[in-house]
Write an enzyme that holds these catalytic residues in place. Structure first.
Site, PDB file in Angstrom:
ATOM      1  N   TYR A 136       5.141   0.750  -4.150  1.00 60.25           N
ATOM      2  CA  TYR A 136       4.687   2.131  -3.959  1.00 60.25           C
ATOM      3  C   TYR A 136       3.179   2.126  -3.799  1.00 60.25           C
ATOM      4  O   TYR A 136       2.450   1.868  -4.741  1.00 60.25           O
ATOM      5  CB  TYR A 136       5.130   2.977  -5.162  1.00 60.25           C
ATOM      6  CG  TYR A 136       4.685   4.427  -5.159  1.00 60.25           C
ATOM      7  CD1 TYR A 136       4.277   5.074  -3.999  1.00 60.25           C
ATOM      8  CD2 TYR A 136       4.699   5.147  -6.353  1.00 60.25           C
ATOM      9  CE1 TYR A 136       3.897   6.410  -4.019  1.00 60.25           C
ATOM     10  CE2 TYR A 136       4.311   6.484  -6.381  1.00 60.25           C
ATOM     11  CZ  TYR A 136       3.909   7.101  -5.216  1.00 60.25           C
ATOM     12  OH  TYR A 136       3.516   8.418  -5.245  1.00 60.25           O
ATOM     13  N   LYS A 164       7.387   2.245  -0.476  1.00 60.37           N
ATOM     14  CA  LYS A 164       7.117   3.661  -0.285  1.00 60.37           C
ATOM     15  C   LYS A 164       5.676   3.752   0.188  1.00 60.37           C
ATOM     16  O   LYS A 164       4.743   3.501  -0.565  1.00 60.37           O
ATOM     17  CB  LYS A 164       7.312   4.443  -1.588  1.00 60.37           C
ATOM     18  CG  LYS A 164       6.961   5.927  -1.457  1.00 60.37           C
ATOM     19  CD  LYS A 164       7.094   6.660  -2.782  1.00 60.37           C
ATOM     20  CE  LYS A 164       6.635   8.104  -2.617  1.00 60.37           C
ATOM     21  NZ  LYS A 164       6.697   8.852  -3.905  1.00 60.37           N
TER      22      LYS A 164
END
Length: 294
Positions: A136, A164
């Protein structure tokens, strides 16, 4: 390893009036999302207010949500930390209860160099080799960018299956796609960039808006995948005002207010996040009403 689908919802954490976690509403909301377009729930990420949740609260949320969506959706546990040791401990504990993956944020505040970032994620992956990990990258919150070159090195580790990507930088996403194998999954970290990122090879989105329009997001992504670009663009443009309204102030303040306007008893945010002001509420009402969401 790590097939999480197209629409991953970054789930909010409901609170009671006294500020404690409302696990009953969390379970109810999780089941609702699983029935309305969500393939995978990301629990205890930024939208879930992870900075102000205790480890015990996070673990209990993993347990409750897993039970609520068993057989309907997958669960990714947000176990990231700016301490590698803490991240490993939290991830190992979550793995024991059968979560389907873990979201690992770039370590925040201490701003490690790229070599430190590589070693951080490598250590977590090696400590939990059977659990798929999703990187992320959100430099706007962490203060440090995970470079495409480092992502490419990490993609060589078997159980690091995707990222992400929340830099808001299409060039960076393009470079990640260029440097990584096709099976490495890129998820947009911004609802408004889902369609552009699909065009450069992304898999889907880790979404805030899917609390409200999960089915429509599925339709948009499926239309794009089927080559129906005009349809996908039409859905994107229809939802674009909502994407922007949900970030009129710090996430997850607006989406919690939107859910309350729909009748969900999700409570307030925990300090230092605060109540939404009336101007934001009024703007949200206009957008939600136009989309027939309230």
């Amino acid at each position: 390893m790590g097939e999480f689908g197209r629409v991953l919802t970054a789930m909010i954490t409901p609170f009671k009036a006294d500020g404690s976690v409302n696990y009953d509403v969390a379970a109810e909301l999780a089941a609702h999302l699983a029935n309305n377009g969500t393939d995978t729930l990301v629990v205890c990420g930024t939208t879930g207010e992870s900075p102000t949740l205790s480890w015990d609260e996070e673990y209990q949320l993993f347990v409750e949500v897993l039970q609520a969506v068993a057989g309907k959706a997958k669960v990714i546990a947000g176990c990231g930390s700016n301490s590698t040791k803490e991240a490993i401990a939290a991830t190992q504990k979550a793995a024991t209860i059968g979560v389907h993956g873990s979201l690992q944020v770039v370590p925040y505040y201490n701003k490690p160099p790229q070599a430190g970032l590589y070693q951080h994620f490598q250590a977590i992956a090696q400590a939990c080799p059977e659990l798929p990990l999703l990187l992320y990258n959100v430099p706007g919150r962490t203060g440090q960018n995970l470079s495409p070159e480092t992502v490419a090195r990490l993609a060589e580790i078997d159980n690091i299956v995707g990222i992400k990507e929340a830099t808001g930088n299409l060039d960076q996403a393009s470079e990640i796609r260029r440097l990584t194998p096709q099976e490495f999954q890129i998820y947009s970290g911004d609802d408004s960039l889902t369609l552009p990122l699909l065009a450069i090879g992304a898999t889907g989105v880790v979404s805030v808006a899917s609390h409200l329009v999960g089915n429509q997001l599925q339709q948009m992504i499926q239309a794009f995948s089927a080559g129906e670009i005009a349809t996908a663009t039409e859905i994107h443009l229809q939802l674009f005002p909502l994407f922007k309204a949900l970030f009129l102030t710090t996430n997850p303040i607006p989406v919690k207010q939107a859910l309350k306007l729909q009748g969900w008893e999700v409570g307030s945010t925990r300090l230092p996040l605060c109540e939404v002001d009336s101007d934001v509420t009024d703007k949200l009402k206009v957008v939600l009403d136009k989309l027939d969401l309230i």
